[in-house]
Scaffold this motif. Sequence first.
Motif, PDB file in Angstrom:
ATOM      1  N   ARG A  76      -8.343   0.844   2.676  1.00 36.69           N
ATOM      2  CA  ARG A  76      -8.048   0.006   1.523  1.00 36.69           C
ATOM      3  C   ARG A  76      -6.641   0.370   1.056  1.00 36.69           C
ATOM      4  O   ARG A  76      -6.349   1.534   0.789  1.00 36.69           O
ATOM      5  N   GLN A  77      -5.759  -0.615   0.979  1.00 40.42           N
ATOM      6  CA  GLN A  77      -4.375  -0.361   0.627  1.00 40.42           C
ATOM      7  C   GLN A  77      -3.973  -1.203  -0.577  1.00 40.42           C
ATOM      8  O   GLN A  77      -4.307  -2.389  -0.649  1.00 40.42           O
ATOM      9  N   VAL A  78      -3.291  -0.572  -1.522  1.00 36.27           N
ATOM     10  CA  VAL A  78      -2.779  -1.276  -2.693  1.00 36.27           C
ATOM     11  C   VAL A  78      -1.303  -0.935  -2.849  1.00 36.27           C
ATOM     12  O   VAL A  78      -0.839   0.125  -2.425  1.00 36.27           O
ATOM     13  N   LYS A  79      -0.545  -1.844  -3.452  1.00 37.76           N
ATOM     14  CA  LYS A  79       0.904  -1.665  -3.560  1.00 37.76           C
ATOM     15  C   LYS A  79       1.291  -0.685  -4.648  1.00 37.76           C
ATOM     16  O   LYS A  79       2.306  -0.004  -4.547  1.00 37.76           O
ATOM     17  N   GLU A  80       0.498  -0.615  -5.713  1.00 37.66           N
ATOM     18  CA  GLU A  80       0.785   0.317  -6.797  1.00 37.66           C
ATOM     19  C   GLU A  80      -0.501   0.629  -7.539  1.00 37.66           C
ATOM     20  O   GLU A  80      -1.525  -0.037  -7.368  1.00 37.66           O
ATOM     21  N   ARG A  81      -0.472   1.687  -8.369  1.00 37.61           N
ATOM     22  CA  ARG A  81      -1.687   2.161  -9.025  1.00 37.61           C
ATOM     23  C   ARG A  81      -2.333   1.101  -9.904  1.00 37.61           C
ATOM     24  O   ARG A  81      -3.563   1.024 -10.004  1.00 37.61           O
ATOM     25  N   SER A  82      -1.532   0.275 -10.542  1.00 36.34           N
ATOM     26  CA  SER A  82      -2.080  -0.745 -11.434  1.00 36.34           C
ATOM     27  C   SER A  82      -2.951  -1.739 -10.681  1.00 36.34           C
ATOM     28  O   SER A  82      -3.875  -2.331 -11.238  1.00 36.34           O
ATOM     29  N   GLU A  83      -2.666  -1.927  -9.379  1.00 36.80           N
ATOM     30  CA  GLU A  83      -3.441  -2.870  -8.579  1.00 36.80           C
ATOM     31  C   GLU A  83      -4.744  -2.257  -8.055  1.00 36.80           C
ATOM     32  O   GLU A  83      -5.542  -2.944  -7.419  1.00 36.80           O
ATOM     33  N   ASP A  84      -4.936  -0.949  -8.301  1.00 33.19           N
ATOM     34  CA  ASP A  84      -6.150  -0.302  -7.829  1.00 33.19           C
ATOM     35  C   ASP A  84      -7.365  -0.712  -8.665  1.00 33.19           C
ATOM     36  O   ASP A  84      -8.503  -0.559  -8.233  1.00 33.19           O
ATOM     37  N   LYS A  85      -7.109  -1.237  -9.856  1.00 37.48           N
ATOM     38  CA  LYS A  85      -8.196  -1.672 -10.730  1.00 37.48           C
ATOM     39  C   LYS A  85      -8.482  -3.150 -10.495  1.00 37.48           C
ATOM     40  O   LYS A  85      -7.666  -4.005 -10.809  1.00 37.48           O
ATOM     41  N   LEU A  86      -9.646  -3.432  -9.938  1.00 36.68           N
ATOM     42  CA  LEU A  86     -10.036  -4.817  -9.715  1.00 36.68           C
ATOM     43  C   LEU A  86     -10.610  -5.448 -10.968  1.00 36.68           C
ATOM     44  O   LEU A  86     -10.548  -6.662 -11.146  1.00 36.68           O
ATOM     45  N   VAL A  87     -11.168  -4.610 -11.836  1.00 41.68           N
ATOM     46  CA  VAL A  87     -11.805  -5.083 -13.064  1.00 41.68           C
ATOM     47  C   VAL A  87     -11.196  -4.317 -14.238  1.00 41.68           C
ATOM     48  O   VAL A  87     -11.052  -3.095 -14.172  1.00 41.68           O
ATOM     49  N   PRO A  88     -10.810  -5.001 -15.327  1.00 40.95           N
ATOM     50  CA  PRO A  88     -10.242  -4.292 -16.486  1.00 40.95           C
ATOM     51  C   PRO A  88     -11.222  -3.273 -17.053  1.00 40.95           C
ATOM     52  O   PRO A  88     -12.446  -3.458 -16.996  1.00 40.95           O
ATOM     53  N   ASP A  89     -10.679  -2.189 -17.611  1.00 40.50           N
ATOM     54  CA  ASP A  89     -11.520  -1.163 -18.211  1.00 40.50           C
ATOM     55  C   ASP A  89     -12.423  -1.730 -19.297  1.00 40.50           C
ATOM     56  O   ASP A  89     -13.559  -1.271 -19.478  1.00 40.50           O
TER      57      ASP A  89
END
Length: 277
Positions: free
Chosen positions: A36-49
Amino acid sequence: MFRNVLERLQIKWKSYRHRFVPWIALNISKNEKTLRQVKERSEDKLVPDEEVSRSLRQLFGVLYSHGVHHRVAKKGHFHGQVTSDNELCAHDAMFQSFGFCIDRKPSTLPFAGTGVFVTKGVVPKGATVAMYPGTVYQVYEPILLQSIKNPFVFRCLDGVLVDGNDKGISKMVFKSCSGRDRLGPFVMSDTSWLTVNPQNPLAVGQYVNNCSNECPANVCYQEYDVPDAFPVELRQYLPNVNYSPHSQRPLRCVVVISLRDLTAGEELFSNYYTIVH
């Protein structure tokens, strides 16, 4: 006898290899398609907290209203053991809250042991489907003894570790820290995930198996910091506790989010490795 020695070494290697950097690097290159690859940490969250908090508060509120919680004895000691009746109530509460249930069963993967399955209903894409329980260690806190022969140590992107082992020294550490953290009559964490009947039915995320080319990932891990506004009376269902009593950071939890719709009978598979570019 020599065969027995080899078998013991193989078992030890299987529990250690996920912390051996050269092995990790080699297997990342071998299994690039399953990463699983994401461009930056902010994109690691699929669903808002906020959505994760809403889901947890919904389930925990139903559990609380059904009376699935720790009882305080006359002398001030709480009883954390969950009965089979409470287990039924917990899964009923899950189905009432989310429209699906999950549970531990023997995995469909050879030699994988336990897995996590959807046992009832339909899991929609983007749902909070499980939680990864355990003691939370900051990057500067010791975990050497707990990590020995322990394949359940989850490493967050910022280096925070979550020890999801429900046996041995890890179990003792969690129970000790949980008994330490109380606010008057309120318990601040849930120890029942250490038993076969967790009062929080989500607290089985440590048993989600790694995906493969044959069994692609249908869920993923997502880090979640419990906000200060989270209701005190509902914190007893959180299956995580800080190792340090003086931690100034919000309690770190790791939730499991569905990547697509899931139906009853499907086993959950995640990516054990996420690469952030």
